[in-house]
Design a protein around this motif. Sequence first.
Motif, short mmCIF file in Angstrom:
data_model
loop_
_atom_site.label_atom_id
_atom_site.label_comp_id
_atom_site.label_asym_id
_atom_site.label_seq_id
_atom_site.Cartn_x
_atom_site.Cartn_y
_atom_site.Cartn_z
N GLY A 1 -9.71 1.31 -2.79
CA GLY A 1 -10.01 0.29 -2.11
C GLY A 1 -9.39 -0.51 -0.83
N ILE A 2 -7.84 -0.88 -1.79
CA ILE A 2 -7.05 -2.34 -1.59
C ILE A 2 -5.61 -1.74 -0.88
CG2 ILE A 2 -7.93 -3.77 -2.94
CD1 ILE A 2 -5.62 -2.90 -4.68
N ALA A 3 -4.91 -2.87 -0.45
CA ALA A 3 -4.04 -2.36 0.39
C ALA A 3 -2.32 -1.88 -1.10
CB ALA A 3 -2.97 -3.19 1.01
N THR A 4 -1.84 -0.95 -0.87
CA THR A 4 -1.30 -0.22 -1.70
C THR A 4 0.21 -2.00 -1.92
OG1 THR A 4 -0.59 1.01 -1.20
CG2 THR A 4 1.16 1.10 -2.35
N VAL B 1 -12.96 -5.43 -10.24
CA VAL B 1 -14.21 -4.40 -9.82
C VAL B 1 -13.81 -2.43 -9.85
CG1 VAL B 1 -16.72 -3.30 -9.81
CG2 VAL B 1 -16.43 -6.26 -10.56
N SER B 2 -13.56 -3.10 -9.06
CA SER B 2 -12.90 -1.66 -7.73
C SER B 2 -11.79 -1.13 -8.16
CB SER B 2 -12.19 -2.38 -6.52
OG SER B 2 -13.62 -3.03 -5.51
N LEU B 3 -10.45 -1.85 -9.29
CA LEU B 3 -9.79 -1.14 -9.80
C LEU B 3 -10.64 -0.74 -11.03
CD1 LEU B 3 -7.49 -3.91 -9.11
CD2 LEU B 3 -6.49 -1.97 -8.87
N ALA B 4 -11.05 -1.43 -11.55
CA ALA B 4 -12.09 -0.35 -13.21
C ALA B 4 -12.50 1.14 -12.15
CB ALA B 4 -13.18 -0.90 -13.80
N ALA C 1 -11.72 2.76 -9.90
CA ALA C 1 -10.35 3.26 -9.60
C ALA C 1 -9.64 4.34 -11.14
CB ALA C 1 -9.23 2.41 -8.74
N PHE C 2 -9.70 3.39 -11.82
CA PHE C 2 -9.67 4.13 -13.40
C PHE C 2 -11.10 4.76 -13.90
CE2 PHE C 2 -6.25 1.08 -12.74
CZ PHE C 2 -5.22 1.79 -12.54
N GLU C 3 -11.75 4.86 -13.17
CA GLU C 3 -12.77 5.59 -13.96
C GLU C 3 -13.50 4.60 -15.31
OE1 GLU C 3 -12.30 9.36 -13.53
OE2 GLU C 3 -13.21 9.50 -11.63
N ILE C 4 -13.08 3.59 -15.85
CA ILE C 4 -13.28 2.45 -16.95
C ILE C 4 -14.36 1.17 -16.48
CG2 ILE C 4 -11.03 3.70 -17.57
CD1 ILE C 4 -10.22 0.53 -17.36
N THR C 5 -14.65 0.84 -17.41
CA THR C 5 -15.73 -0.47 -17.67
C THR C 5 -14.81 -1.73 -16.91
OG1 THR C 5 -15.50 -0.94 -19.48
CG2 THR C 5 -17.12 1.13 -18.76
N LEU C 6 -15.48 -2.95 -16.58
CA LEU C 6 -14.24 -4.11 -16.55
C LEU C 6 -13.70 -4.82 -17.99
CD1 LEU C 6 -13.38 -5.80 -14.00
CD2 LEU C 6 -15.72 -6.88 -14.75
N PRO C 7 -14.69 -4.31 -18.84
CA PRO C 7 -14.19 -4.65 -19.87
C PRO C 7 -13.04 -4.17 -20.36
CG PRO C 7 -16.48 -4.75 -20.19
CD PRO C 7 -16.20 -4.10 -19.04
#
Length: 117
Positions: A40-43, A68-71, A73-79
């Motif tokens: 949900g961020i600009a390219t 958090v949004s990037l995590a 997007a990759f379907e992983i946790t923040l850590p």
Amino acid sequence: MPAQNTYPLKAACARLFAFRLRQLRRSRGLTQEEVAQRAGIATYTYQKFEKGESKPGTPANPGLYTLVSLANAFEITLPELVTYDGLELGGRGTHELPGSPDADESPSDAPLWLGGR
């Protein structure tokens, strides 16, 4: 601690994060556009994170919500997003990081994964 003394540490963190983003995106066969859309961020914003800079000479500094949004997007946790297994600045693996500083540029009290001593 004066701001100029923390700059190498911030720049090193931004480079490591950029490497991690590229590593995750490539391992999943995604384009930068796909990751940005999922997060949900600009390219353009995502591309800056992968470069490790927000402006030329200024380290990228994504906010918590973006991380958090990037995590997600990759379907992983923040850590998992901010874990850099096998990478150390000033040690083995730095050849993988474009523009990595010499080990002497990292503060001696930095964590080992950032080249601390």
